[in-house]
Design a protein around this motif. Structure first.
Motif, PDB file in Angstrom:
ATOM      1  N   ALA A  14      -6.384  -0.627  -5.964  1.00 48.55           N
ATOM      2  CA  ALA A  14      -7.660  -0.063  -5.514  1.00 48.55           C
ATOM      3  C   ALA A  14      -7.336   1.039  -4.521  1.00 48.55           C
ATOM      4  CB  ALA A  14      -8.536  -1.116  -4.856  1.00 48.55           C
ATOM      5  N   VAL A  15      -8.193   2.044  -4.438  1.00 49.74           N
ATOM      6  CA  VAL A  15      -8.022   3.107  -3.448  1.00 49.74           C
ATOM      7  C   VAL A  15      -9.118   2.947  -2.403  1.00 49.74           C
ATOM      8  CG1 VAL A  15      -7.995   5.594  -3.032  1.00 49.74           C
ATOM      9  CG2 VAL A  15      -6.975   4.672  -5.130  1.00 49.74           C
ATOM     10  N   ILE A  16      -8.699   2.907  -1.139  1.00 50.12           N
ATOM     11  CA  ILE A  16      -9.654   2.795  -0.037  1.00 50.12           C
ATOM     12  C   ILE A  16      -9.428   3.962   0.933  1.00 50.12           C
ATOM     13  CG2 ILE A  16      -9.778   0.277  -0.194  1.00 50.12           C
ATOM     14  CD1 ILE A  16      -8.021   0.255   2.421  1.00 50.12           C
ATOM     15  N   LYS A  17     -10.382   4.167   1.820  1.00 51.51           N
ATOM     16  CA  LYS A  17     -10.226   5.124   2.911  1.00 51.51           C
ATOM     17  C   LYS A  17      -9.934   4.324   4.173  1.00 51.51           C
ATOM     18  CE  LYS A  17     -12.738   9.041   1.151  1.00 51.51           C
ATOM     19  NZ  LYS A  17     -11.505   9.725   0.812  1.00 51.51           N
ATOM     20  N   ARG A  18      -8.785   4.568   4.772  1.00 53.32           N
ATOM     21  CA  ARG A  18      -8.422   3.784   5.949  1.00 53.32           C
ATOM     22  C   ARG A  18      -9.358   4.045   7.121  1.00 53.32           C
ATOM     23  NH1 ARG A  18      -4.515   6.542   9.362  1.00 53.32           N
ATOM     24  NH2 ARG A  18      -3.937   8.548   8.458  1.00 53.32           N
ATOM     25  N   SER A  19      -9.983   5.228   7.153  1.00 52.57           N
ATOM     26  CA  SER A  19     -10.933   5.528   8.229  1.00 52.57           C
ATOM     27  C   SER A  19     -12.126   4.573   8.200  1.00 52.57           C
ATOM     28  CB  SER A  19     -11.413   6.972   8.138  1.00 52.57           C
ATOM     29  OG  SER A  19     -12.029   7.217   6.889  1.00 52.57           O
ATOM     30  N   GLU A  20     -12.452   4.031   7.017  1.00 51.17           N
ATOM     31  CA  GLU A  20     -13.564   3.079   6.918  1.00 51.17           C
ATOM     32  C   GLU A  20     -13.215   1.720   7.523  1.00 51.17           C
ATOM     33  OE1 GLU A  20     -14.739   2.966   2.805  1.00 51.17           O
ATOM     34  OE2 GLU A  20     -15.784   4.889   2.955  1.00 51.17           O
TER      35      GLU A  20
ATOM     36  N   ASP B 291      -6.786   8.476   2.192  1.00 49.94           N
ATOM     37  CA  ASP B 291      -6.773   7.630   0.987  1.00 49.94           C
ATOM     38  C   ASP B 291      -5.497   6.798   0.942  1.00 49.94           C
ATOM     39  OD1 ASP B 291      -9.195   8.604   0.148  1.00 49.94           O
ATOM     40  OD2 ASP B 291      -8.338  10.024  -1.287  1.00 49.94           O
ATOM     41  N   VAL B 292      -5.681   5.506   0.773  1.00 51.14           N
ATOM     42  CA  VAL B 292      -4.570   4.569   0.685  1.00 51.14           C
ATOM     43  C   VAL B 292      -4.738   3.779  -0.610  1.00 51.14           C
ATOM     44  CG1 VAL B 292      -3.499   2.529   1.744  1.00 51.14           C
ATOM     45  CG2 VAL B 292      -4.354   4.391   3.184  1.00 51.14           C
ATOM     46  N   THR B 293      -3.669   3.691  -1.387  1.00 50.88           N
ATOM     47  CA  THR B 293      -3.705   2.880  -2.610  1.00 50.88           C
ATOM     48  C   THR B 293      -3.188   1.491  -2.293  1.00 50.88           C
ATOM     49  OG1 THR B 293      -3.345   4.815  -3.998  1.00 50.88           O
ATOM     50  CG2 THR B 293      -2.880   2.671  -4.989  1.00 50.88           C
ATOM     51  N   LEU B 294      -4.050   0.506  -2.481  1.00 54.42           N
ATOM     52  CA  LEU B 294      -3.656  -0.889  -2.284  1.00 54.42           C
ATOM     53  C   LEU B 294      -3.067  -1.420  -3.583  1.00 54.42           C
ATOM     54  CD1 LEU B 294      -6.806  -2.287  -0.451  1.00 54.42           C
ATOM     55  CD2 LEU B 294      -4.738  -1.325   0.560  1.00 54.42           C
ATOM     56  N   VAL B 295      -2.084  -2.290  -3.462  1.00 54.43           N
ATOM     57  CA  VAL B 295      -1.456  -2.928  -4.608  1.00 54.43           C
ATOM     58  C   VAL B 295      -1.411  -4.427  -4.348  1.00 54.43           C
ATOM     59  CG1 VAL B 295       0.662  -3.130  -5.965  1.00 54.43           C
ATOM     60  CG2 VAL B 295      -0.020  -0.900  -5.074  1.00 54.43           C
TER      61      VAL B 295
ATOM     62  N   PHE C 248       0.841  -1.185   0.000  1.00 56.05           N
ATOM     63  CA  PHE C 248       0.000   0.000   0.000  1.00 56.05           C
ATOM     64  C   PHE C 248       0.880   1.240   0.000  1.00 56.05           C
ATOM     65  CE2 PHE C 248       0.669  -1.198   4.394  1.00 56.05           C
ATOM     66  CZ  PHE C 248       0.867  -0.005   5.082  1.00 56.05           C
ATOM     67  N   SER C 249       0.303   2.336  -0.492  1.00 61.86           N
ATOM     68  CA  SER C 249       1.020   3.608  -0.476  1.00 61.86           C
ATOM     69  C   SER C 249       0.057   4.707  -0.057  1.00 61.86           C
ATOM     70  CB  SER C 249       1.635   3.906  -1.846  1.00 61.86           C
ATOM     71  OG  SER C 249       0.626   4.064  -2.817  1.00 61.86           O
ATOM     72  N   TYR C 250       0.628   5.800   0.477  1.00 61.35           N
ATOM     73  CA  TYR C 250      -0.192   6.898   0.965  1.00 61.35           C
ATOM     74  C   TYR C 250       0.670   8.160   1.070  1.00 61.35           C
ATOM     75  CZ  TYR C 250       2.268   5.566   5.210  1.00 61.35           C
ATOM     76  OH  TYR C 250       3.254   5.257   6.108  1.00 61.35           O
TER      77      TYR C 250
ATOM     78  N   THR D 104       5.306  10.223  -0.695  1.00 65.30           N
ATOM     79  CA  THR D 104       4.357   9.110  -0.789  1.00 65.30           C
ATOM     80  C   THR D 104       5.077   7.874  -0.283  1.00 65.30           C
ATOM     81  OG1 THR D 104       3.193  10.084  -2.665  1.00 65.30           O
ATOM     82  CG2 THR D 104       2.926   7.715  -2.330  1.00 65.30           C
ATOM     83  N   GLN D 105       4.614   7.372   0.833  1.00 60.34           N
ATOM     84  CA  GLN D 105       5.217   6.191   1.446  1.00 60.34           C
ATOM     85  C   GLN D 105       4.702   4.923   0.782  1.00 60.34           C
ATOM     86  OE1 GLN D 105       7.505   6.175   4.382  1.00 60.34           O
ATOM     87  NE2 GLN D 105       7.714   8.105   3.258  1.00 60.34           N
ATOM     88  N   GLN D 106       5.578   3.927   0.660  1.00 57.17           N
ATOM     89  CA  GLN D 106       5.200   2.643   0.059  1.00 57.17           C
ATOM     90  C   GLN D 106       5.621   1.525   0.998  1.00 57.17           C
ATOM     91  OE1 GLN D 106       6.454   2.292  -4.023  1.00 57.17           O
ATOM     92  NE2 GLN D 106       6.021   4.443  -4.418  1.00 57.17           N
ATOM     93  N   GLN D 107       4.659   0.695   1.377  1.00 63.85           N
ATOM     94  CA  GLN D 107       4.923  -0.400   2.319  1.00 63.85           C
ATOM     95  C   GLN D 107       4.485  -1.717   1.683  1.00 63.85           C
ATOM     96  OE1 GLN D 107       6.596   1.063   4.423  1.00 63.85           O
ATOM     97  NE2 GLN D 107       5.694   3.081   4.677  1.00 63.85           N
ATOM     98  N   ARG D 108       4.979  -2.817   2.261  1.00 63.68           N
ATOM     99  CA  ARG D 108       4.725  -4.130   1.662  1.00 63.68           C
ATOM    100  C   ARG D 108       4.463  -5.175   2.743  1.00 63.68           C
ATOM    101  NH1 ARG D 108       8.240  -7.599  -2.596  1.00 63.68           N
ATOM    102  NH2 ARG D 108       7.954  -9.591  -1.600  1.00 63.68           N
TER     103      ARG D 108
END
Length: 192
Positions: free
Chosen positions: A161-167, A180-184, A39-41, A48-52
């Motif tokens: 996909a883009v999700i809202k982490r607050s959800e 907003d967080v982009t999932l990969v 994910f990245s945010y 923009t941070q990218q984690q795995r």
């Protein structure tokens, strides 16, 4: 008698021909050495941070003739790697992933969408921290061919996909750290 034998032979030939033309769904197992989620945010307006996550397993079923399929992926959220042990623990804490209570995240599709002969998206349910929301993974690439080493049918795909982490009850530091967080999802999968 000859016409009835001919009808029987014709009916048999059509049945055999039709069954050969209809391909069965193929089930592919994710290759854990070439499949992962990330994910990245945007982080406080600086980068923009990218984690795995290193652990991903599951199956993908595709029927390219019927243009149907399913995706079932489980991600080990304790396998997050940020490049810094302290930050790994921070992300695994209760305000973010809460891996002590929820050591996995899952995506289970209800529908695979095709354009022509290729899948382009998977609609389904994403579960993080025990919260389930509908999500559409959009494929940015897809390939299907014989695996050069395994000599078996294989597929590969990249999806986002883009999700809202607050959800998903992970809203700490919003809005300084993006909601907003982009999932990969990167997968290679091989038929057994």
């Amino acid at each position: 008698m000859f016409p009835s034998i001919m009808r029987f032979s014709l009916a048999t030939a059509l049945t055999v021909g039709m069954s050969a033309a209809v391909a069965a769904p193929v089930t592919y197992e994710l290759d854990p050495s070439h499949s992962f989620a990330g994910f990245s945010y945007p982080h406080i307006g600086l980068s923009t941070q990218q984690q795995r996550f290193n652990g991903a397993k599951g199956t993908i079923v595709l029927d390219t003739d019927a243009k149907t399929g399913s995706v079932d992926v489980t991600v080990d959220t304790t396998s997050i790697t940020t490049g810094h042990d302290g930050f790994d623990k921070h992300i695994q804490g209760p305000e973010f992933l809460d891996t002590a209570a929820h050591p996995t995240a899952t995506f289970k599709s209800s529908k695979v969408i095709f354009e022509g002969d290729k899948p382009v998206a998977a609609e389904g349910d994403l579960t993080i921290k025990g919260v389930t929301k509908p999500v559409t993974l959009k494929l940015t690439s897809f390939a299907s061919k014989e695996h050069p080493m395994a000599k078996k049918p294989a597929i590969g795909a990249n999806a986002t996909a883009v999700i809202k982490r607050s959800e998903f009850n992970a809203s700490k530091f919003v809005p300084a750290v993006s909601d907003d967080v982009t999932l990969v999802l990167v997968v290679e999968a091989i038929a057994p």
